[in-house]
Design a protein around this motif. Structure first.
Motif: not given
Length: 102
Positions: A11-29
């Motif tokens: 429900h927030g900015d899609q581009d900001e979501f994509a950037a945060v998700r990418a950082r989370l995915t990198e960390y979790m991997a």
């Protein structure tokens, strides 16, 4: 093995979501016990996403999500989404050849 499934409604900015998700995915991997990850977007509603991750064990997943690094990263995600997370186990993990299914 366990599978983590998280339905995220943005429900927030899609581009900001994509950037945060990418950082989370990198960390979790990079975390011990992490095996694989997939991101899916709903075909009819571009605000709905599924995150699917496989872990060696529930304990490995728990250690990752309770870490300080994860908590710092996920704090940026919380204002952008409504999350519906769950940890799942295989109910029927038969090998197709062994069960006669091809």
């Amino acid at each position: 093995m366990v599978t983590f499934v998280n339905k995220l409604t943005v429900h927030g900015d899609q581009d900001e979501f994509a950037a945060v998700r990418a950082r989370l995915t990198e960390y979790m991997a990079a975390q011990p016990g992490y095996l694989a990850h997939r991101s899916l977007r709903h075909a009819g509603d571009r605000t709905v996403h599924l995150e699917i991750a496989e872990w060696e064990s529930a304990a490995a997943h728990r250690a990752a999500v309770t870490s300080e690094g994860f908590q710092r990263l996920v704090a940026a995600l919380k204002p952008l989404v409504t999350a519906e997370p769950g940890l799942y186990e295989d109910e029927d993990a038969r090998v197709p050849e062994a069960s006669g299914v091809r």
